[in-house]
Scaffold this motif. Structure first.
Motif, PDB file in Angstrom:
ATOM      1  N   LYS A 339      63.065  67.178  40.477  1.00 18.37           N
ATOM      2  CA  LYS A 339      62.107  68.133  41.019  1.00 18.37           C
ATOM      3  C   LYS A 339      62.800  69.472  41.216  1.00 18.37           C
ATOM      4  O   LYS A 339      64.027  69.539  41.390  1.00 18.37           O
ATOM      5  N   GLU A 341      62.380  73.219  43.295  1.00 17.57           N
ATOM      6  CA  GLU A 341      61.660  74.049  44.256  1.00 17.57           C
ATOM      7  C   GLU A 341      61.870  75.536  43.980  1.00 17.57           C
ATOM      8  O   GLU A 341      61.095  76.371  44.443  1.00 17.57           O
ATOM      9  N   LYS A 343      62.004  79.037  41.737  1.00 13.21           N
ATOM     10  CA  LYS A 343      61.088  79.643  40.762  1.00 13.21           C
ATOM     11  C   LYS A 343      61.895  80.547  39.826  1.00 13.21           C
ATOM     12  O   LYS A 343      63.005  80.976  40.168  1.00 13.21           O
ATOM     13  N   ASP A 346      64.718  83.302  40.828  1.00 11.94           N
ATOM     14  CA  ASP A 346      65.420  83.007  42.085  1.00 11.94           C
ATOM     15  C   ASP A 346      66.928  82.916  41.869  1.00 11.94           C
ATOM     16  O   ASP A 346      67.405  82.426  40.835  1.00 11.94           O
TER      17      ASP A 346
END
Length: 366
Positions: A339, A341, A343, A346
């Motif tokens: 996963k 988190e 973007k 970043d």
């Protein structure tokens, strides 16, 4: 249990031959295919010959089979020199990528062929041949297909017929040259599992040529990795993955990213960023750091991490592939994550779970 021929004992675990290949060299015109190759294969072992096209793996298999003569070197079966023996005198079963079945013969005729063409004094009686073929078709899960012709079979079924035909003569060594290369992915996967189970039960010494690393790693007891006519490393699948002996093995086994590193005074830096990595045998100058995308994790920037910026994020079947531009490097590297988190754009840090360093420069890596 496959019905044995009258002059043979039933096949038990370890009933195959041990093989020693010593200093084998072979060239075709001005092209050197093999350079002094050494390889020992234990009785009952399944060894994969793995490498890219042109690495010499099929040439090596054909020399072991007796289909090619080496320019120099020896092939030993059970401690005896077999280099000069004809293929029919080596007790080897051969299976090729394109089946090589006789299209005008039924399944029964194809499997029985090797027994029927024996000299009269060595040819088993018809009843024995019939029972042998029946038990082999049971083994390859094709009972009831005796009267079909190759054109009436699927690719996977044809390959199993080819395997049954190779086994009919009760070989001591089974040689397979890219046997699943012409099949679709699902059939290949099913036949891999079947071959692994068959080998476990039969104990035949087996050599399996493939360019598919997943196939080699899943099936083989040991894998010999070939490159440009030489063996780079021989070991278990775990050995090759965890302890690669060369940059080629590192880059060929599993997915890898190569990053140029500069070492000086015992410190390694990527794009000016210091990293913690073992420098055993690595002197000052450029080196190559190999990373596996699955062994890199995304975290907050900070000490002990490699700073960069998130680029593209792409969904995969198992999670996400994240492109990260490392500060000071022109090329981005990929990270695999379950996963994500962060973007695109970043600032992040990369924690390197494992690093492997080899001398060299990026332009010379392959």
């Amino acid at each position: 249990m496959v019905t044995p021929l009258p002059e043979q004992a039933p096949t038990d675990r370890g009933a195959g031959s041990d093989i020693r290949v010593a200093a084998i060299a072979k060239g075709f015109g001005n092209y050197p295919a093999l350079h002094g190759v050494d390889l020992d294969i234990a009785r009952g072992e399944l060894v994969a010959l793995l490498g890219p096209s042109g690495s010499g793996k099929t040439t090596l298999l054909r020399i072991i089979a007796g289909l090619e003569r080496p320019d120099s070197g020896t092939v030993m079966f059970d401690g005896e020199d077999a280099t000069g023996l004809r293929v029919q005198d080596r007790r080897v079963g051969l299976v090729f990528q394109h089946y090589a079945l006789f299209r005008h013969m039924t399944v029964y005729g194809n499997v029985a062929y090797g027994l029927r063409v024996r000299a009269r004094r060595r040819r088993p009686p018809r009843a024995v041949i019939r029972e042998r073929v029946r038990s082999l078709l049971d083994l390859v899960q094709l009972a009831g297909f005796e009267d079909r012709y190759p054109a009436q079979l699927s690719g996977g079924q044809r390959q199993r017929v080819a395997l049954a035909r190779a086994l009919a003569i009760e070989p001591k060594v089974l040689l397979l040259d890219e046997p699943f290369g012409a099949l679709d992915a699902k059939v290949r996967k099913d036949l891999r599992r079947w071959l692994r189970d068959f080998h476990r039960a039969s104990g035949l010494t087996t050599i399996f040529v493939t360019h598919d690393q997943d196939e080699a790693m899943e099936i083989a007891d040991r894998v010999a990795v070939l490159n440009e006519g030489r063996i780079e490393q021989v070991g278990s699948p775990d050995d090759l993955y965890e302890r690669p002996a060369s940059p080629f093995v590192m880059s060929f086994i599993g997915e890898t990213v190569a990053v140029e590193v500069v070492t000086r005074n015992g410190v390694a830096r990527i794009g000016g960023q210091r990293i913690n990595t073992a420098l055993d045998g690595i002197g000052d100058g450029p080196s190559l750091l190999y990373l596996r995308p699955g062994e890199i994790s995304i975290t907050a920037p900070g000490p002990g991490t490699l700073a960069g910026r998130v680029g593209a994020i792409r969904r995969t079947a198992a999670g996400y592939r994240v492109e990260v531009a490392i500060d000071g490097l022109a090329a981005a590297i990929d990270v695999l994550a379950e996963k994500v988190e962060a973007k695109p754009g970043d600032r992040i840090g990369l924690a390197l779970a494992r690093t492997r360093l080899f001398p060299g420069e990026l332009r010379s890596a392959s």
